[in-house]
Design an enzyme around this catalytic site. Structure first.
Site, PDB file in Angstrom:
ATOM      1  N   LEU A  45      19.529  -4.166   5.539  1.00 40.98           N
ATOM      2  CA  LEU A  45      20.434  -4.015   4.393  1.00 40.98           C
ATOM      3  C   LEU A  45      21.884  -4.181   4.863  1.00 40.98           C
ATOM      4  O   LEU A  45      22.257  -3.747   5.953  1.00 40.98           O
ATOM      5  CB  LEU A  45      20.274  -2.639   3.753  1.00 40.98           C
ATOM      6  CG  LEU A  45      18.882  -2.260   3.244  1.00 40.98           C
ATOM      7  CD1 LEU A  45      18.967  -0.999   2.398  1.00 40.98           C
ATOM      8  CD2 LEU A  45      18.224  -3.374   2.470  1.00 40.98           C
ATOM      9  N   SER A 101       0.833  -1.215   0.000  1.00 48.72           N
ATOM     10  CA  SER A 101       0.000   0.000   0.000  1.00 48.72           C
ATOM     11  C   SER A 101       0.867   1.264   0.000  1.00 48.72           C
ATOM     12  O   SER A 101       0.472   2.282  -0.587  1.00 48.72           O
ATOM     13  CB  SER A 101      -0.977   0.009   1.184  1.00 48.72           C
ATOM     14  OG  SER A 101      -0.326   0.302   2.390  1.00 48.72           O
ATOM     15  N   ASN A 102       2.019   1.221   0.616  1.00 54.55           N
ATOM     16  CA  ASN A 102       2.890   2.405   0.559  1.00 54.55           C
ATOM     17  C   ASN A 102       3.452   2.605  -0.849  1.00 54.55           C
ATOM     18  O   ASN A 102       3.596   3.740  -1.311  1.00 54.55           O
ATOM     19  CB  ASN A 102       4.032   2.303   1.586  1.00 54.55           C
ATOM     20  CG  ASN A 102       3.583   2.794   2.948  1.00 54.55           C
ATOM     21  OD1 ASN A 102       3.394   3.987   3.158  1.00 54.55           O
ATOM     22  ND2 ASN A 102       3.383   1.853   3.881  1.00 54.55           N
ATOM     23  N   HIS A 136       8.465   3.480   8.623  1.00 53.49           N
ATOM     24  CA  HIS A 136       8.290   2.559   9.754  1.00 53.49           C
ATOM     25  C   HIS A 136       7.068   2.985  10.571  1.00 53.49           C
ATOM     26  O   HIS A 136       6.903   4.181  10.847  1.00 53.49           O
ATOM     27  CB  HIS A 136       9.545   2.550  10.634  1.00 53.49           C
ATOM     28  CG  HIS A 136       9.437   1.570  11.759  1.00 53.49           C
ATOM     29  ND1 HIS A 136       9.575   0.208  11.561  1.00 53.49           N
ATOM     30  CD2 HIS A 136       9.144   1.742  13.074  1.00 53.49           C
ATOM     31  CE1 HIS A 136       9.383  -0.407  12.722  1.00 53.49           C
ATOM     32  NE2 HIS A 136       9.121   0.487  13.651  1.00 53.49           N
ATOM     33  N   LEU A 145      18.885  -1.578  12.356  1.00 50.88           N
ATOM     34  CA  LEU A 145      17.441  -1.786  12.210  1.00 50.88           C
ATOM     35  C   LEU A 145      16.658  -0.512  12.531  1.00 50.88           C
ATOM     36  O   LEU A 145      16.774   0.017  13.645  1.00 50.88           O
ATOM     37  CB  LEU A 145      17.000  -2.918  13.159  1.00 50.88           C
ATOM     38  CG  LEU A 145      15.502  -3.242  13.152  1.00 50.88           C
ATOM     39  CD1 LEU A 145      15.085  -3.827  11.816  1.00 50.88           C
ATOM     40  CD2 LEU A 145      15.162  -4.191  14.290  1.00 50.88           C
ATOM     41  N   ASP A 146      15.874  -0.041  11.579  1.00 47.78           N
ATOM     42  CA  ASP A 146      14.989   1.112  11.787  1.00 47.78           C
ATOM     43  C   ASP A 146      15.729   2.281  12.447  1.00 47.78           C
ATOM     44  O   ASP A 146      15.219   2.926  13.376  1.00 47.78           O
ATOM     45  CB  ASP A 146      13.753   0.698  12.609  1.00 47.78           C
ATOM     46  CG  ASP A 146      12.940  -0.368  11.899  1.00 47.78           C
ATOM     47  OD1 ASP A 146      12.867  -0.315  10.660  1.00 47.78           O
ATOM     48  OD2 ASP A 146      12.405  -1.270  12.564  1.00 47.78           O
ATOM     49  N   GLU A 151       1.137   7.194   7.089  1.00 44.17           N
ATOM     50  CA  GLU A 151       2.308   6.703   6.344  1.00 44.17           C
ATOM     51  C   GLU A 151       2.205   7.123   4.878  1.00 44.17           C
ATOM     52  O   GLU A 151       3.168   7.606   4.274  1.00 44.17           O
ATOM     53  CB  GLU A 151       2.386   5.168   6.404  1.00 44.17           C
ATOM     54  CG  GLU A 151       2.711   4.600   7.760  1.00 44.17           C
ATOM     55  CD  GLU A 151       2.888   3.079   7.718  1.00 44.17           C
ATOM     56  OE1 GLU A 151       3.429   2.550   6.739  1.00 44.17           O
ATOM     57  OE2 GLU A 151       2.464   2.421   8.682  1.00 44.17           O
ATOM     58  N   ARG A 195      13.714  -6.678   5.493  1.00 49.71           N
ATOM     59  CA  ARG A 195      15.098  -7.172   5.561  1.00 49.71           C
ATOM     60  C   ARG A 195      16.022  -6.043   5.970  1.00 49.71           C
ATOM     61  O   ARG A 195      15.831  -4.891   5.563  1.00 49.71           O
ATOM     62  CB  ARG A 195      15.564  -7.660   4.181  1.00 49.71           C
ATOM     63  CG  ARG A 195      15.038  -8.980   3.744  1.00 49.71           C
ATOM     64  CD  ARG A 195      15.563  -9.318   2.354  1.00 49.71           C
ATOM     65  NE  ARG A 195      17.013  -9.471   2.341  1.00 49.71           N
ATOM     66  CZ  ARG A 195      17.663 -10.586   2.647  1.00 49.71           C
ATOM     67  NH1 ARG A 195      16.998 -11.663   2.979  1.00 49.71           N
ATOM     68  NH2 ARG A 195      18.980 -10.646   2.619  1.00 49.71           N
TER      69      ARG A 195
HETATM   70  C1  GAR Z   1       3.804  -0.608   6.730  1.00 51.77           C
HETATM   71  O1  GAR Z   1       3.029  -0.376   7.876  1.00 51.77           O
HETATM   72  C2  GAR Z   1       5.244  -0.219   6.956  1.00 51.77           C
HETATM   73  O2  GAR Z   1       5.395   0.921   7.755  1.00 51.77           O
HETATM   74  C3  GAR Z   1       5.789  -1.448   7.659  1.00 51.77           C
HETATM   75  O3  GAR Z   1       5.208  -2.518   6.962  1.00 51.77           O
HETATM   76  C4  GAR Z   1       3.929  -2.119   6.455  1.00 51.77           C
HETATM   77  C5  GAR Z   1       3.903  -2.418   4.981  1.00 51.77           C
HETATM   78  O4  GAR Z   1       2.634  -2.148   4.445  1.00 51.77           O
HETATM   79  N1  GAR Z   1       7.214  -1.483   7.622  1.00 51.77           N
HETATM   80  C6  GAR Z   1       7.970  -1.919   8.625  1.00 51.77           C
HETATM   81  O5  GAR Z   1       7.513  -2.375   9.652  1.00 51.77           O
HETATM   82  C7  GAR Z   1       9.469  -1.799   8.398  1.00 51.77           C
HETATM   83  N2  GAR Z   1      10.204  -1.971   9.598  1.00 51.77           N
HETATM   84  P1  GAR Z   1       2.433  -1.993   2.885  1.00 51.77           P
HETATM   85  O6  GAR Z   1       3.067  -3.241   2.240  1.00 51.77           O
HETATM   86  O7  GAR Z   1       0.956  -1.963   2.694  1.00 51.77           O
HETATM   87  O8  GAR Z   1       3.117  -0.733   2.448  1.00 51.77           O
END
Ligand code: GAR
Length: 206
Positions: A94, A14-15, A110, A145-146, A175, A92
């Site tokens: 990097l 979705s992002n 995040h 991480l993050d 987001e 993952r």
């Molecule tokens: C989102 O909430 C994003 O912030 C999170 O995964 C989801 C992906 O949603 N990312 C993390 O947790 C990274 N550490 P999406 O596939 O619908 O964009």
């Protein structure tokens, strides 16, 4: 010439779609998504990309050492002449090799107000901790991480009746907004980094 984005995802996408919509609507001007890559075959985000006629493919990571895998991914990003890499639910870490290949050229979204609640299930962590405000963060990526300097954050209130699902949905809406804003800021060079701080300026092109 358009700036070329490479989007890396592991799931829903979705992002990625929010970025693609922002480019179409000119909220991110002079940009295009050159390639969408996933470490997981069958990630729904890949089909979402293909249905928009954006090149998309899986590069399965199973069994490969981190750097060996990242070298494959970086090679494909370079083949597609990617200027900025956007991690969009890419689950993952990097390698230093990957990070070094795109200096200040990798962003991540995040679903927490970093440095609180890094890692998995951040929305559940926030709810269980009992915070009254949660949110999301777009940051430059380093090999931790993050972590990495923060470009933008958005805050959402946590209500007493929030569940993990309702909180995640509220955060996700934010987001989708701040990821596009952050990509625009970075592509337009409207920032400088001092230590860990990303200061917003009037800009030059990336
Ligand atoms: C989102 O909430 C994003 O912030 C999170 O995964 C989801 C992906 O949603 N990312 C993390 O947790 C990274 N550490 P999406 O596939 O619908 O964009």
């Amino acid at each position: 010439m358009n700036k070329r984005l490479g989007v890396l995802l592991s799931g829903r996408g979705s992002n990625f779609e929010a970025l693609a919509d922002s480019i179409t609507a000119n909220r991110i001007p002079n940009a295009e998504i050159a390639i969408v890559l996933s470490n997981r075959e069958g990630a729904p985000g890949l089909d979402r990309a293909k249905s928009r006629n954006i090149p998309a493919r899986a590069i399965p990571s199973k069994g490969l050492e981190r750097e060996t895998y990242d070298r494959e991914v970086v090679a494909v990003l370079n083949e597609h002449k990617v200027d900025l890499v956007c991690l969009a639910g890419y689950m993952r870490l990097l390698s230093p090799y990957f990070v070094g290949a795109f200096p200040n050229g990798i962003l991540n979204i995040h679903p927490s107000l970093l440095p609180s609640f890094p890692g998995l299930e951040s929305q559940r962590q926030a709810l269980e901790y009992g915070v009254k405000f949660a949110g999301c963060t777009v940051h430059f990526v380093d090999e931790n991480l993050d972590a990495g300097p923060i470009v933008l954050q958005a805050v959402v209130p946590v209500n007493d009746d929030d569940t993990e699902d309702s909180l995640s949905a509220k955060i996700l809406q934010e987001e989708h907004k701040i990821y596009s804003e952050a990509v625009r800021i970075v592509l337009e060079g409207r920032y400088k980094i001092e230590g860990r701080r990303v200061l917003h300026t009037n800009g030059r092109s990336m």
